[in-house]
Design a protein around this motif. Structure first.
Motif, PDB file in Angstrom:
ATOM      1  N   GLN A   1      -6.112   1.473   8.977  1.00 26.60           N
ATOM      2  CA  GLN A   1      -6.867   0.559   8.128  1.00 26.60           C
ATOM      3  C   GLN A   1      -7.643   1.340   7.091  1.00 26.60           C
ATOM      4  OE1 GLN A   1      -8.742  -0.814  11.740  1.00 26.60           O
ATOM      5  NE2 GLN A   1     -10.746  -0.278  10.953  1.00 26.60           N
TER       6      GLN A   1
ATOM      7  N   LYS B   1      -5.449 -13.246   0.763  1.00 27.81           N
ATOM      8  CA  LYS B   1      -4.516 -12.497   1.603  1.00 27.81           C
ATOM      9  C   LYS B   1      -3.387 -11.863   0.788  1.00 27.81           C
ATOM     10  CE  LYS B   1      -1.948 -12.831   5.936  1.00 27.81           C
ATOM     11  NZ  LYS B   1      -1.590 -13.696   7.094  1.00 27.81           N
ATOM     12  N   SER B   2      -2.896 -12.580  -0.216  1.00 29.53           N
ATOM     13  CA  SER B   2      -1.768 -12.057  -0.996  1.00 29.53           C
ATOM     14  C   SER B   2      -2.167 -10.834  -1.813  1.00 29.53           C
ATOM     15  CB  SER B   2      -1.202 -13.146  -1.903  1.00 29.53           C
ATOM     16  OG  SER B   2      -2.185 -13.566  -2.839  1.00 29.53           O
TER      17      SER B   2
ATOM     18  N   ASN C   1      -4.199  -8.733  11.094  1.00 30.24           N
ATOM     19  CA  ASN C   1      -5.158  -9.589  10.391  1.00 30.24           C
ATOM     20  C   ASN C   1      -6.510  -8.882  10.288  1.00 30.24           C
ATOM     21  OD1 ASN C   1      -3.424 -11.804   9.976  1.00 30.24           O
ATOM     22  ND2 ASN C   1      -3.703 -12.416  12.112  1.00 30.24           N
TER      23      ASN C   1
ATOM     24  N   THR D   1      -4.756  -8.950  -0.903  1.00 27.16           N
ATOM     25  CA  THR D   1      -5.528  -8.126   0.053  1.00 27.16           C
ATOM     26  C   THR D   1      -6.887  -7.766  -0.533  1.00 27.16           C
ATOM     27  OG1 THR D   1      -4.517  -6.032  -0.639  1.00 27.16           O
ATOM     28  CG2 THR D   1      -3.476  -7.217   1.187  1.00 27.16           C
ATOM     29  N   SER D   2      -7.587  -8.803  -1.003  1.00 23.40           N
ATOM     30  CA  SER D   2      -8.892  -8.566  -1.618  1.00 23.40           C
ATOM     31  C   SER D   2      -9.968  -9.425  -0.966  1.00 23.40           C
ATOM     32  CB  SER D   2      -8.838  -8.852  -3.115  1.00 23.40           C
ATOM     33  OG  SER D   2      -8.621 -10.228  -3.354  1.00 23.40           O
TER      34      SER D   2
ATOM     35  N   THR E   1     -10.767  -4.164  -1.979  1.00 27.62           N
ATOM     36  CA  THR E   1      -9.416  -4.394  -1.470  1.00 27.62           C
ATOM     37  C   THR E   1      -9.278  -3.650  -0.153  1.00 27.62           C
ATOM     38  OG1 THR E   1      -8.518  -2.528  -2.716  1.00 27.62           O
ATOM     39  CG2 THR E   1      -8.389  -4.698  -3.754  1.00 27.62           C
ATOM     40  N   TYR E   2      -8.365  -4.125   0.676  1.00 30.79           N
ATOM     41  CA  TYR E   2      -8.263  -3.570   2.017  1.00 30.79           C
ATOM     42  C   TYR E   2      -6.802  -3.378   2.394  1.00 30.79           C
ATOM     43  CZ  TYR E   2      -6.942  -8.252   3.330  1.00 30.79           C
ATOM     44  OH  TYR E   2      -6.286  -9.459   3.412  1.00 30.79           O
ATOM     45  N   SER E   3      -6.603  -2.609   3.458  1.00 33.39           N
ATOM     46  CA  SER E   3      -5.272  -2.412   4.009  1.00 33.39           C
ATOM     47  C   SER E   3      -5.395  -2.340   5.519  1.00 33.39           C
ATOM     48  CB  SER E   3      -4.651  -1.128   3.469  1.00 33.39           C
ATOM     49  OG  SER E   3      -3.413  -0.858   4.104  1.00 33.39           O
TER      50      SER E   3
ATOM     51  N   ASP F   1      -9.418  -4.035  11.683  1.00 30.32           N
ATOM     52  CA  ASP F   1      -8.098  -4.573  12.017  1.00 30.32           C
ATOM     53  C   ASP F   1      -8.194  -5.282  13.361  1.00 30.32           C
ATOM     54  OD1 ASP F   1      -5.458  -5.086  12.685  1.00 30.32           O
ATOM     55  OD2 ASP F   1      -4.730  -3.203  11.842  1.00 30.32           O
TER      56      ASP F   1
END
Lengths: 113, 114
Positions: free
Chosen positions: B2, B69-70, B30, B72-73, B24-26, B95
Motif C-alpha cells: 500500500q 475508486k476509479s 479495498n 484511486t483518489s 491518491t492511494y494504492s 489496506d
C-alpha cells in the motif's frame, strides 16, 4: 483531561546515552503506536501494540525497544542514541487495530547532540 | 504494497475561496482512507475517514473528502477557506485485506492568506 499524553515533551541528550519516552492513554483503547516524524515532517510507523502484544514492528534499529506494561501505556526506550535519532516521536492510540481513528499525543521532540 | 501520495508540498489559497488538497492511494484490496491535520508543535488530529458507503464524507471544521475508486483518489475539500485552516494535512490509507499498518502521505502544507 489529556487523552494521549507523552513525557517528556522535550528531550535533549548527548550521543551514546540511553533515554526513554513514556506514553499513556486514558481512552480505554486496545491499540497503541509509536511514530517518528523527521525534519521534513514525514511520518513513519515504528511499532504498534494491541492488548500488550506487538503487532507492528517496522524496520527500526534494535536500539529502539518498545514496552507495554498494560494496554494504557506504551513506552519507548532508545539505547546508544545517535544524531539521526533526532526527531519528533508521536504516540497514538486507537480503539482497535486497523481501521479505527488514531488519537495522537502532543509529541516528544528528541534532540541528540 | 500500500502507498499514498500527496502530490503537492504546499497549497496556497485566499481566505473565502474553496480549497482542495489532493491525495491518491494504492492498495491491493479495498482501502480505508483518512485525513489528519497537524498544527504547529502539535500532534495529528483526525478530520475524517472513508470506510464504506457514501463516497462523499463530511468531517470536522467544515472539511469533506470524496472517495473516487476509479481514480484511486481521496481529495480533501472545503468550500470556503479560513486563515485558521493553515496547517499541515496528512492523507493516510490502510489496506483492508492485510495487516494493521496505516501508511501516511508526506503531508501538504496549506497556507490560507487573509
Amino acid at each position: 483531561d489529556t487523552a494521549v499524553s507523552q513525557t517528556p515533551k522535550y528531550l535533549v541528550t548527548q550521543m551514546g546515552n540511553d533515554k526513554s519516552i513514556k506514553c499513556e492513554q486514558n481512552l480505554g483503547h486496545d491499540t497503541m503506536y509509536w511514530y517518528k516524524q523527521d525534519s521534513k515532517k514525514f511520518l513513519k510507523i515504528m511499532f504498534s501494540y494491541n492488548n500488550k502484544e506487538l503487532i507492528i514492528n517496522e524496520t527500526v534499529p534494535n536500539r529502539f525497544s518498545p514496552k507495554s506494561p498494560d494496554k494504557a501505556h506504551l513506552n519507548l526506550h532508545i539505547n546508544s542514541l545517535e544524531l539521526g535519532d533526532s526527531a519528533v516521536y508521536f504516540c497514538a492510540s486507537s480503539q482497535a487495530a486497523g481501521a479505527d481513528t488514531q488519537y495522537f499525543g502532543p509529541g516528544t521532540r528528541l534532540t541528540v547532540l | 504494497a500500500q502507498s499514498v501520495a500527496q502530490p503537492e508540498d504546499q497549497v496556497n489559497v485566499a481566505e473565502g475561496n474553496p480549497l482542495t488538497v489532493k491525495c491518491t492511494y494504492s492498495v491491493s484490496g479495498n482501502p480505508y482512507l483518512f485525513w489528519y491535520v497537524q498544527y504547529p508543535n502539535r500532534g495529528l488530529q483526525f478530520l475524517l475517514k472513508y470506510i464504506t458507503g457514501d463516497n462523499l464524507v463530511k468531517g470536522s471544521y467544515g472539511f469533506e473528502a470524496e472517495f473516487n475508486k476509479s481514480q484511486t483518489s481521496f481529495h480533501l475539500k472545503k468550500p470556503s477557506a479560513l486563515v485558521s485552516d493553515s496547517a499541515l494535512y496528512f492523507c493516510a490509507v490502510r489496506d483492508v485485506s492485510g495487516g494493521f499498518k496505516t501508511i501516511f502521505g508526506a503531508g501538504t502544507r496549506l497556507f490560507v492568506k487573509a
